[in-house]
Write a protein that holds these residues in place. Structure first.
Motif, mmCIF file in Angstrom:
data_model
loop_
_atom_site.group_PDB
_atom_site.id
_atom_site.type_symbol
_atom_site.label_atom_id
_atom_site.label_comp_id
_atom_site.label_asym_id
_atom_site.label_seq_id
_atom_site.Cartn_x
_atom_site.Cartn_y
_atom_site.Cartn_z
ATOM 1 N N ARG A 208 24.159 41.579 -0.715
ATOM 2 C CA ARG A 208 25.216 40.557 -1.268
ATOM 3 C C ARG A 208 24.769 39.510 -2.111
ATOM 4 N N PRO A 209 25.555 39.244 -2.980
ATOM 5 C CA PRO A 209 25.487 38.027 -3.699
ATOM 6 C C PRO A 209 25.262 36.939 -2.922
ATOM 7 N N VAL A 210 25.715 36.750 -1.662
ATOM 8 C CA VAL A 210 25.508 35.484 -0.851
ATOM 9 C C VAL A 210 24.141 35.429 -0.492
ATOM 10 N N GLY A 211 23.261 36.310 -0.880
ATOM 11 C CA GLY A 211 22.113 36.325 -0.556
ATOM 12 C C GLY A 211 21.152 35.158 -0.866
ATOM 13 N N VAL A 212 21.772 34.422 -2.017
ATOM 14 C CA VAL A 212 21.280 33.422 -2.585
ATOM 15 C C VAL A 212 21.373 32.247 -1.682
ATOM 16 N N ALA A 213 22.149 32.252 -0.759
ATOM 17 C CA ALA A 213 22.013 31.209 0.170
ATOM 18 C C ALA A 213 21.044 31.027 1.207
ATOM 19 N N LEU A 214 20.290 32.288 1.393
ATOM 20 C CA LEU A 214 19.025 32.309 2.318
ATOM 21 C C LEU A 214 17.842 31.697 1.307
ATOM 22 N N GLY A 215 17.911 32.033 0.102
ATOM 23 C CA GLY A 215 16.832 31.642 -0.761
ATOM 24 C C GLY A 215 16.850 29.903 -0.946
ATOM 25 N N LEU A 216 18.080 29.421 -1.133
ATOM 26 C CA LEU A 216 18.370 28.043 -1.167
ATOM 27 C C LEU A 216 17.933 27.391 0.066
ATOM 28 N N ALA A 217 18.206 28.001 1.521
ATOM 29 C CA ALA A 217 17.706 27.557 2.607
ATOM 30 C C ALA A 217 16.149 27.364 2.646
ATOM 31 N N ILE A 218 15.673 28.434 2.195
ATOM 32 C CA ILE A 218 14.171 28.459 2.134
ATOM 33 C C ILE A 218 13.459 27.370 1.524
ATOM 34 N N CYS A 219 13.992 27.291 0.121
ATOM 35 C CA CYS A 219 13.615 26.236 -0.960
ATOM 36 C C CYS A 219 13.840 24.932 -0.378
ATOM 37 N N VAL A 220 14.918 24.663 0.319
ATOM 38 C CA VAL A 220 14.978 23.439 0.879
ATOM 39 C C VAL A 220 14.123 23.085 1.887
ATOM 40 N N HIS A 221 13.807 23.978 2.770
ATOM 41 C CA HIS A 221 12.830 23.805 3.996
ATOM 42 C C HIS A 221 11.367 23.680 3.656
ATOM 43 N N ALA A 222 11.282 24.262 2.323
ATOM 44 C CA ALA A 222 10.009 24.260 1.675
ATOM 45 C C ALA A 222 9.539 22.819 1.206
ATOM 46 N N PHE A 223 10.786 22.440 0.540
ATOM 47 C CA PHE A 223 10.845 21.026 0.108
ATOM 48 C C PHE A 223 10.256 19.864 1.039
ATOM 49 N N THR A 224 11.013 20.008 2.480
ATOM 50 C CA THR A 224 10.687 19.170 3.467
ATOM 51 C C THR A 224 9.387 19.445 4.160
ATOM 52 N N ARG A 225 8.814 20.485 3.926
ATOM 53 C CA ARG A 225 7.440 20.773 4.459
ATOM 54 C C ARG A 225 6.116 20.726 3.708
ATOM 55 N N LEU A 226 6.199 20.749 2.369
ATOM 56 C CA LEU A 226 5.107 20.870 1.456
ATOM 57 C C LEU A 226 4.261 19.783 1.666
ATOM 58 N N ARG A 227 4.741 18.445 1.955
ATOM 59 C CA ARG A 227 3.521 17.311 2.045
ATOM 60 C C ARG A 227 3.167 17.358 3.326
ATOM 61 N N HIS A 228 3.349 18.442 4.290
ATOM 62 C CA HIS A 228 2.855 18.370 5.482
ATOM 63 C C HIS A 228 2.015 19.597 5.896
ATOM 64 N N VAL A 229 1.879 20.353 4.941
ATOM 65 C CA VAL A 229 0.838 21.761 4.941
ATOM 66 C C VAL A 229 0.114 21.747 3.910
#
Length: 392
Positions: A208-229
């Motif tokens: 479904r097109p709303v699959g981009v919501a998952l992609g954005l969620a993963i990108c946001v999570h990555a942004f908050t985690r990058l400095r810690h890994v």
């Protein structure tokens, strides 16, 4: 590390509640049934009941319940993609060119594959939806258990199964498949299992097109985690993979249409677009008054309804990826300018909103008290709705 990603580390879990010994015993008995198996059994019972009501209602209307579930509206288009690929178009009475390219490919691919065992594509669609709905229920249970408690997970499953338009979960539609992929993707994401979460998000983006919501969620999570890994490359690759499904299909449609934004052109022919909810607010406002002021007030209310639950989730300490996913799904559903009767169906993937209710119910002495009336209402409304004239 996992414990930090759970809502259980926030105030919404392990909160002590005063109550009598009898209330504690009732809650203890309720918790004993909060297992993956019990969640699936409750989900299946609600679904079977809804299908039984549909069968009886359809019989009184001299209609086939199976046909209503597998060969109406969007389900017909998925079958056309499974049988003919993306070459099928239909000329509407008003001159619009309706293309099958508006429908994402994963469900018709699965219908084509499953039909190889001797089923028709429409029958295969029902089978895929039924199996996917079970996996969706399991994913919702594990997500609710991870974020709060097993009982909240079970209640989340029951609430999702008892939505007013939950009959769609049993149709040859893509909602059950998408929610199965989304729930498990978020579950693995909150455990920092990046590749699995991104792979499921990629598949959801092909659903479904709303699959981009998952992609954005993963990108946001990555942004908050990058400095810690340390393994930043793995995380960045997961971000790209999570968005690859939807973006690849949209770009493919653009190439086929000879226009980079060709997918938007296809959707425009279907009367779909995005105007931040203005058309919906205008539609609702005109039911009460033709005044643009009334429409503007409805738009403000619409934005508030979409925003308030996510603000509450943020205040209560829910993980940011969950909030981002839910907010994007809700915004895309409420902000779409297409057929307004479809909005309840478009909100089916916004299951994190139900978690707020599930957590509240899990703290009560009789958490399952409301499930039966909700299931009955859902079954009756679903049967009435599916036997009606307008598409969901």
């Amino acid at each position: 590390m996992k414990d930090r990603m759970k809502v259980s580390s926030y105030p919404i879990k392990n909160k002590q509640h005063a109550g009598s010994m009898e209330s504690c015993e009732k809650r203890s008995r309720a918790r004993r049934y909060a297992t993956p198996l019990s969640a699936v059994l409750l989900f299946s019972s609600i679904k079977v009941f809804g299908l039984a009501v549909l069968a009886l209602w359809s019989h009184t209307q001299e209609k086939s319940a199976v046909r209503l579930l597998s060969q109406r509206w969007d389900s017909l288009w998925y079958v056309r993609v499974a049988e003919h690929g993306y070459d099928f178009t239909l000329k509407a009475q008003d001159g619009r060119e309706l293309s099958s390219k508006a429908f994402f490919p994963l469900l018709p691919w699965l219908e084509r594959g499953v039909s190889a065992v001797g089923l028709t594509p429409s029958q295969a669609g029902l089978l895929v939806s039924a199996v996917a709905s079970i996996f969706a229920a399991l994913g919702l249970f594990h997500l609710g258990r991870h974020l709060h408690s097993p009982q909240a997970g079970t209640l989340l499953v029951c609430l999702w199964a008892s939505l007013p338009v939950a009959i769609v979960q049993s149709m040859a539609y893509s909602e059950s498949l998408f929610v199965a992929l989304a729930a498990w993707s978020l579950y693995f994401l909150l455990q920092d299992r990046w590749v699995v979460a991104a792979s499921l998000a990629c598949a959801a983006g092909l659903t479904r097109p709303v699959g981009v919501a998952l992609g954005l969620a993963i990108c946001v999570h990555a942004f908050t985690r990058l400095r810690h890994v340390d393994n930043k490359g793995k995380i960045l690759a997961s971000c790209a993979l999570s968005l690859a499904g939807a973006s690849t299909y949209i770009l493919w449609v653009g190439v086929q249409q000879g226009n980079f934004l060709g997918y938007l052109d296809v959707q425009e022919e279907w009367g779909n677009g995005f105007d931040f909810g203005y058309s919906f607010a205008l539609f609702i406002g005109e039911l009460a008054s033709p005044s643009p002021i009334i429409a503007s007030l409805f738009l403000i209310v619409l934005i508030a309804i979409t925003t308030a639950p996510h603000l509450l989730m943020y205040i209560q300490g829910y993980p940011l990826p969950l909030i981002v996913y839910s907010a994007v799904v809700a915004s895309m559903a409420m902000g779409a300018s297409g057929y307004f009767g479809s909005k309840p169906r478009l909100l089916i993937p916004a299951f994190p909103l139900l978690l707020l209710i599930a957590v509240t119910l899990s703290r009560s002495a009789k958490p399952y008290l409301w499930i039966a009336p909700l299931a009955v209402t859902s079954a009756l409304y679903g049967a009435f709705w599916l036997n009606g004239s307008g598409p969901p």
